[in-house]
Design an enzyme around this catalytic site. Structure first.
Site, PDB file in Angstrom:
ATOM      1  N   GLU A   1     -19.401 -10.917 114.635  1.00 57.21           N
ATOM      2  CA  GLU A   1     -20.463 -10.015 115.086  1.00 57.21           C
ATOM      3  C   GLU A   1     -20.510 -10.108 116.604  1.00 57.21           C
ATOM      4  O   GLU A   1     -21.047 -11.080 117.152  1.00 57.21           O
ATOM      5  CB  GLU A   1     -21.802 -10.406 114.457  1.00 57.21           C
ATOM      6  CG  GLU A   1     -21.802 -10.436 112.936  1.00 57.21           C
ATOM      7  CD  GLU A   1     -21.474  -9.099 112.306  1.00 57.21           C
ATOM      8  OE1 GLU A   1     -21.447  -8.078 113.025  1.00 57.21           O
ATOM      9  OE2 GLU A   1     -21.224  -9.070 111.096  1.00 57.21           O
TER      10      GLU A   1
ATOM     11  N   CYS B   1     -28.014  -7.933 121.113  1.00 57.31           N
ATOM     12  CA  CYS B   1     -26.639  -7.433 120.999  1.00 57.31           C
ATOM     13  C   CYS B   1     -26.584  -5.956 120.656  1.00 57.31           C
ATOM     14  O   CYS B   1     -25.570  -5.297 120.913  1.00 57.31           O
ATOM     15  CB  CYS B   1     -25.857  -8.248 119.973  1.00 57.31           C
ATOM     16  SG  CYS B   1     -26.577  -8.220 118.306  1.00 57.31           S
TER      17      CYS B   1
END
Length: 478
Positions: free
Chosen positions: A223, A257
């Protein structure tokens, strides 16, 4: 405190190997835990989170310098508890074997897919959401019947130490173990022979993690991040779009993010965006300079990096538009939000993921131009589209690639348990959350079960006329 457990807080290479071996041995003794055991582990995790909620939030705030408890509750505690409740409601069903008939030529045989735990899951946790990005994948790993070993971030030392201490109180060391340490510990951790390794962090570090895991042929879920765009279409509710982009950008001071990294908007509306964004900031963070509801930048290093990104762009001809009267304070690592115009791809602010409260505005003349700009860049972890016209929405979705998409909002696709969360290309590989996470951390073992009475023997050698007739029939049916 038990010294065996406290060793998990400052692990050597020998400690890491010993911890993993203990987990593997325990999993071998109980390779297919039933649902009551899995549910019990999830409830222990829920109990820990509820009982330690305030302490966890205080530790995270201390690590950041200022992180409002409201944001920790909203962005870390709530989605973690929600993920547990979802797994507890649906996990028993996810475990059920999936049965189907065999192909027509093989009847009356049948097929079964049996979800089987992979074993021991390694989880490398980043600093920006250190609670949720530890607990979220841990929920999926436990629901799938695995044991887990977590490496916490050294950049949130107070929370990481507290989390390790509390996990050791609620879980035995052969179920879940937490490791703390510096980059050398992280490197050694990623080289361990896990049954699956999940890493959340930067693309640059993701390369190292994948190389280390490859030595053991350990499957990985990465990720990562990248530059997540927000597109304001010509048919958008413009004021709503500005408000939601500002929200998505400024929670955790942009250290997210999937925060919007730049905005593509109609050229004639740039000035209007700047004006409306300033009003939105004033509403959300009144007296921002003294606000306890606007997060600090996590470290001096990250603060200097963001200032350098801004100053590099200004020196190359960009313009900054502060959103409010607050001034930067390096001692408190307070960096007020700023919009940036007249940026180009030669500037670091448009090449690197920003991960802070700077937001470039890129005007376009036609929606197809905005689509082309997104498509020309590495695939982002998230894409945000504000538009009411369905044909325009369909066009953007068909011609861009991103890990996940929110339409007419930001961030919230990550909180949908029925949607997998993950990247694509440079923003990562694999996904988790809900049933997708259960499958990521399971092996769907395929089983073909032959019926007692069957025609398989008709295909045995020697290959005579009967075999040839059977083969012609099979070829005709495909």
């Amino acid at each position: 405190m038990n010294p065996e457990r406290s060793a998990a807080r400052d692990a050597t290479d020998a400690d890491l190997a010993s911890m993993l071996q203990r987990l593997h041995e325990a999993q071998a003794r109980e390779p297919m835990p039933d649902w009551p055991i899995r549910a019990q582990r999830l409830r222990k995790l829920e109990q820990m989170l509820r009982e330690q909620r305030a302490a966890f939030a205080a530790a995270i705030s201390a690590d950041f310098g200022c992180r409002p408890q409201e944001e920790t509750d909203m962005l870390e505690i709530f989605p973690s508890l929600s993920a547990m409740r979802h797994a507890l409601r649906h996990g028993r069903r996810w475990m059920r074997p999936r049965r189907s008939l065999a192909g027509l030529a093989f009847l009356p045989a049948h097929n079964v897919l049996i979800p089987q735990p992979l074993g021991v899951i390694g989880i490398i946790v980043p600093w920006n959401y250190p609670l949720y990005l530890a607990v979220g994948p841990l929920v999926d790993a436990l629901a799938a019947g695995n044991r887990a070993m977590l490496k916490m971030s050294e950049f949130t030392p107070r929370f990481s130490a507290l989390f390790a201490e509390q996990v050791a109180k609620y879980f035995p060391p052969d179920e879940v173990v937490v490791v703390n340490g510096d980059a050398d510990v992280a490197q050694a951790f990623s080289a361990l022979p896990f049954d699956h390794l999940l890493f959340t962090g930067s693309t640059a570090v993701g390369h190292h993690v994948m190389r280390a895991a490859a030595a053991n042929l350990t499957p990985v879920t990465l990720e990562l991040g990248g530059k997540s765009p927000a597109i304001i279409g010509p048919g958008a509710r413009f004021e709503h779009a500005v408000e939601r982009i500002v929200f998505g950008k400024l929670v955790n001071a942009g250290q997210t993010c999937i925060a919007p990294d730049y905005v593509l908007l109609p050229r004639a509306r740039v000035a209007e965006f700047i004006e409306l964004a300033g009003k939105a900031v004033a509403r959300m963070y009144p007296q921002l300079e003294r606000s306890t509801q606007y997060a600090s930048i996590v470290s001096d290093r990250q603060y200097r990096r963001l200032v350098a990104l801004r100053d590099d762009a200004l020196a190359a001809g960009a313009h900054a538009h502060p959103l409010g009267e607050a001034t930067a304070d390096s001692a408190r690592r307070l960096l007020p939000p700023q919009l940036m115009t007249d940026v180009d791809d030669g500037m670091a602010v448009m090449r690197e993921e920003i991960f802070g409260p700077l937001l470039p505005l890129l005007p376009y003349d036609a929606l197809d131009d905005a689509i082309a700009q997104v498509a020309a860049r590495p695939h982002p972890l998230a894409l945000y589209l504000f538009e009411q016209d369905q044909a325009s929405i369909d066009r953007v979705l068909a011609r861009t690639r991103a890990g996940g998409v929110s339409i007419n909002d930001t961030l919230y696709h990550i909180a949908q348990h029925d949607l997998p969360f993950g990247g694509v290309g440079a923003s990562g590989m694999g996904g988790y959350h809900g049933e997708a996470g259960f499958r990521t951390f399971s092996h769907l073992k395929p089983v073909f079960r032959q019926a007692r009475w069957n025609g398989a023997g008709l295909l045995n050698p020697p290959y005579g006329e009967r075999f040839r007739r059977m083969l012609i029939l099979l070829l005709r049916r495909g």
